[in-house]
Design an enzyme around this catalytic site. Structure first.
Site, PDB file in Angstrom:
ATOM      1  N   ALA A 117      10.068  -2.103   6.589  1.00 46.71           N
ATOM      2  CA  ALA A 117       9.966  -2.184   8.060  1.00 46.71           C
ATOM      3  C   ALA A 117      10.299  -3.596   8.526  1.00 46.71           C
ATOM      4  O   ALA A 117      10.984  -3.793   9.547  1.00 46.71           O
ATOM      5  CB  ALA A 117       8.566  -1.776   8.511  1.00 46.71           C
ATOM      6  N   SER A 157       7.449  -3.800   3.704  1.00 42.85           N
ATOM      7  CA  SER A 157       8.550  -4.745   3.474  1.00 42.85           C
ATOM      8  C   SER A 157       9.867  -4.173   4.004  1.00 42.85           C
ATOM      9  O   SER A 157      10.677  -4.894   4.591  1.00 42.85           O
ATOM     10  CB  SER A 157       8.588  -5.152   2.002  1.00 42.85           C
ATOM     11  OG  SER A 157       9.752  -4.750   1.375  1.00 42.85           O
ATOM     12  N   ASP A 201      12.522   4.236   2.253  1.00 36.82           N
ATOM     13  CA  ASP A 201      11.699   3.431   3.167  1.00 36.82           C
ATOM     14  C   ASP A 201      12.538   2.865   4.307  1.00 36.82           C
ATOM     15  O   ASP A 201      12.169   2.965   5.480  1.00 36.82           O
ATOM     16  CB  ASP A 201      11.052   2.245   2.426  1.00 36.82           C
ATOM     17  CG  ASP A 201       9.972   2.671   1.452  1.00 36.82           C
ATOM     18  OD1 ASP A 201       9.949   3.857   1.078  1.00 36.82           O
ATOM     19  OD2 ASP A 201       9.153   1.817   1.073  1.00 36.82           O
ATOM     20  N   SER A 256       0.820  -1.215   0.000  1.00 34.25           N
ATOM     21  CA  SER A 256       0.000   0.000   0.000  1.00 34.25           C
ATOM     22  C   SER A 256       0.849   1.259   0.000  1.00 34.25           C
ATOM     23  O   SER A 256       0.358   2.344   0.279  1.00 34.25           O
ATOM     24  CB  SER A 256      -0.894   0.024   1.241  1.00 34.25           C
ATOM     25  OG  SER A 256      -1.572  -1.186   1.375  1.00 34.25           O
ATOM     26  N   GLY A 257       2.171   1.111  -0.220  1.00 30.37           N
ATOM     27  CA  GLY A 257       3.056   2.279  -0.239  1.00 30.37           C
ATOM     28  C   GLY A 257       3.443   2.748   1.152  1.00 30.37           C
ATOM     29  O   GLY A 257       3.941   3.863   1.308  1.00 30.37           O
ATOM     30  N   LEU A 258       3.216   1.910   2.175  1.00 35.87           N
ATOM     31  CA  LEU A 258       3.552   2.340   3.542  1.00 35.87           C
ATOM     32  C   LEU A 258       4.829   1.684   4.058  1.00 35.87           C
ATOM     33  O   LEU A 258       5.127   1.732   5.260  1.00 35.87           O
ATOM     34  CB  LEU A 258       2.372   2.066   4.489  1.00 35.87           C
ATOM     35  CG  LEU A 258       1.089   2.844   4.147  1.00 35.87           C
ATOM     36  CD1 LEU A 258      -0.043   2.459   5.096  1.00 35.87           C
ATOM     37  CD2 LEU A 258       1.314   4.356   4.199  1.00 35.87           C
ATOM     38  N   GLY A 259       5.581   1.070   3.170  1.00 38.77           N
ATOM     39  CA  GLY A 259       6.909   0.568   3.543  1.00 38.77           C
ATOM     40  C   GLY A 259       6.890  -0.661   4.432  1.00 38.77           C
ATOM     41  O   GLY A 259       7.789  -0.839   5.265  1.00 38.77           O
TER      42      GLY A 259
HETATM   43  O1  PMV Z   1       4.728   3.781  -3.200  1.00 36.53           O
HETATM   44  P1  PMV Z   1       6.084   3.853  -2.619  1.00 36.53           P
HETATM   45  O2  PMV Z   1       6.107   4.151  -1.177  1.00 36.53           O
HETATM   46  O3  PMV Z   1       6.957   2.726  -3.041  1.00 36.53           O
HETATM   47  O4  PMV Z   1       6.744   5.202  -3.208  1.00 36.53           O
HETATM   48  C1  PMV Z   1       7.196   5.323  -4.490  1.00 36.53           C
HETATM   49  C2  PMV Z   1       7.841   6.658  -4.635  1.00 36.53           C
HETATM   50  C3  PMV Z   1       8.186   7.026  -6.070  1.00 36.53           C
HETATM   51  O5  PMV Z   1       8.765   8.326  -6.000  1.00 36.53           O
HETATM   52  C4  PMV Z   1       6.942   7.095  -6.923  1.00 36.53           C
HETATM   53  C5  PMV Z   1       9.150   6.046  -6.714  1.00 36.53           C
HETATM   54  C6  PMV Z   1      10.553   6.070  -6.151  1.00 36.53           C
HETATM   55  O6  PMV Z   1      11.297   5.101  -6.428  1.00 36.53           O
HETATM   56  O7  PMV Z   1      10.952   7.039  -5.485  1.00 36.53           O
END
Ligand code: PMV
Length: 334
Positions: free
Chosen positions: A96, A94, A138, A89-92
Site C-alpha cells: 500500500a 508495504s 498485494d 501482519s499480512g495486510l499488505g
Molecule cells: O501473508 P501475506 O499477505 O504475505 O500472504 C502470503 C500468501 C502466501 O500464499 C502464503 C504466499 C504467496 O507468496 O502467495
C-alpha cells in the site's frame, strides 16, 4: 504538496495453494497508507519524516527514484508517511505504501495518475525490496481496490485486468490478474483480528513445501483449496453471503490441517465464529491476522478483543489508490 493514499488488503481465499497454481482472491480493506510529498529546495537530498532519507534502509523508495529519475536529476523532496495498516501482519502495508508513493510521484511529476502503472511499478519495487520475489496480489489489490483474483492462467469467467512477469535469476514467473464485481449486502462486513504475533511468510511457505514433499498425496488439500476459492468467487458474485462464509471456514480448516494456523489464531477464530458467517486466517499464518465475515461487526470485534486480539471493522469495496485533496490543516504545515 501532493498527497496520495492506497488501501491494505486481506486474502479471502487461496493463500498457500496459490503458490502451486490455484487461484487466490484478495480484497481491499478500509485501512490505508498515506504519502505526502513536497518539493523542498532548501535541502539537497530527500528527507523522510523529518530526517535525511537513508536509501539503503528504504529499498522501495530507492527503486522508484532510480526508475523515475534515471539521470539522477531529481528535485529535493520531503516525504511524509502515515497510515493505519498494521505492519508485518499480512495486510499488505508495504505494498500500500509503494502504491501510494508511485501515485504521489506521478502527481508530482504532473503525469497522469494511473492505477495500472501504479500497480506495475509498485510490484517491481516490492520485488526489489524483497530480494527478487513478490507475488503481485498485494500491489494489484491496493492499486485497483475491490476484489482481485490471481492465478497462473487467464480465467475467461472473470475480468482480466493484466499480466505481471518477474524475472528472478534465470526463472521468469508470470501471473494473471483478474477482477470481478461482488454483490455484497450493505449489512455485511469483514472484521480483521490481529494476533499481534508476526508470522514469517517464507517460513510458512517452506513448511507447506516440506509437508508436500514428504507426503505428495496431500496435494489433494491444495486442490481442495482451489475449488473452495472458485466456489467462494461464485458466491461473492451472486451475493450469497452464507455460502461465502461457509467457504471461508472450509478454507480455514484445510489451512489448519496443512499446519499454518497457530494457537493465537485459533483462539481469535473460535471467539469470532459464533457471531460470524465464516472465519479463517488470512495471509501466510503462523500469527498475523484472521478475518470474519459478519453481520454483527461490533459483537465480533468485542469477542476478538476479549481474547486479547486487536480488531477492526472493514466494509467491502474500499477504493484503490487515489489522490487526496489537501485540507487546510495540510496547507498550514507547508
Ligand atoms: O501473508 P501475506 O499477505 O504475505 O500472504 C502470503 C500468501 C502466501 O500464499 C502464503 C504466499 C504467496 O507468496 O502467495
Amino acid at each position: 504538496m501532493v498527497k496520495a493514499s492506497a488501501p491494505g488488503k486481506c486474502i479471502l481465499f487461496g493463500e498457500h495453494a496459490v503458490v502451486y497454481g490455484q487461484p487466490a482472491v484478495a480484497c481491499s480493506i478500509n485501512q490505508r497508507m498515506v504519502v505526502e510529498l513536497e518539493e523542498e529546495n532548501k535541502f539537497d537530498s530527500w528527507r523522510l519524516d523529518g530526517g535525511i532519507l537513508n536509501f539503503s534502509k528504504h529499498p522501495h523508495i530507492d527503486f522508484l527514484k532510480e526508475k523515475l529519475w534515471p539521470e539522477n536529476v531529481m528535485p529535493p523532496l520531503k516525504i511524509r508517511i502515515r497510515g493505519n495498516v498494521p505492519t508485518a501482519s499480512g495486510l499488505g502495508s508495504s505494498a500500500a505504501l509503494s502504491v501510494a508513493l508511485v501515485a504521489a510521484l506521478q502527481q508530482l511529476r504532473q503525469e497522469e495518475v494511473d492505477s495500472g502503472i501504479a500497480g506495475q511499478l509498485s510490484h517491481q519495487a516490492e520485488a526489489f525490496a524483497q530480494g527478487g520475489r513478490a507475488s503481485p496480489i498485494d500491489t494489484a489489490t491496493s492499486a485497483s481496490g475491490g476484489f482481485v483474483v490471481l492465478s497462473d492462467t487467464v480465467d475467461e469467467t472473470l475480468e482480466h485486468i493484466g499480466e505481471r512477469s518477474l524475472q528472478h535469476r534465470d526463472e521468469v514467473t508470470t501471473w494473471q490478474l483478474h477482477s470481478f464485481v461482488a454483490d455484497i449486502p450493505d449489512d455485511t462486513y469483514l472484521v480483521i483480528g490481529n494476533t499481534g504475533v508476526h508470522g514469517s511468510t517464507s517460513k510458512q511457505v517452506a513448511k507447506v513445501a516440506s509437508l508436500l514433499e514428504q507426503h505428495p498425496e496431500r496435494h489433494v488439500e491444495i486442490e481442495a483449496i482451489g475449488s473452495i476459492a472458485r466456489r467462494g468467487i461464485e458466491a461473492l458474485r451472486t451475493g450469497d453471503m452464507e455460502s461465502v462464509g461457509k467457504a471461508m471456514t472450509e478454507n480455514h480448516i484445510v489451512l489448519r490441517s496443512l499446519g499454518v494456523s497457530s494457537p493465537e489464531l485459533e483462539k481469535l477464530i473460535k471467539a469470532a465464529a459464533p457471531s460470524s458467517l465464516g472465519v479463517k486466517l488470512t495471509g501466510s499464518g503462523g500469527g498475523g491476522c484472521m478475518i470474519a465475515l459478519t453481520k454483527n461487526p461490533e459483537k465480533t470485534v468485542g469477542a476478538i478483543e476479549m481474547e486479547g486480539g486487536r480488531a477492526f471493522i472493514s466494509p467491502f469495496n474500499s477504493p484503490g489508490v487515489r489522490i487526496e485533496t489537501l485540507s487546510s490543516q495540510d496547507n498550514s504545515t507547508q
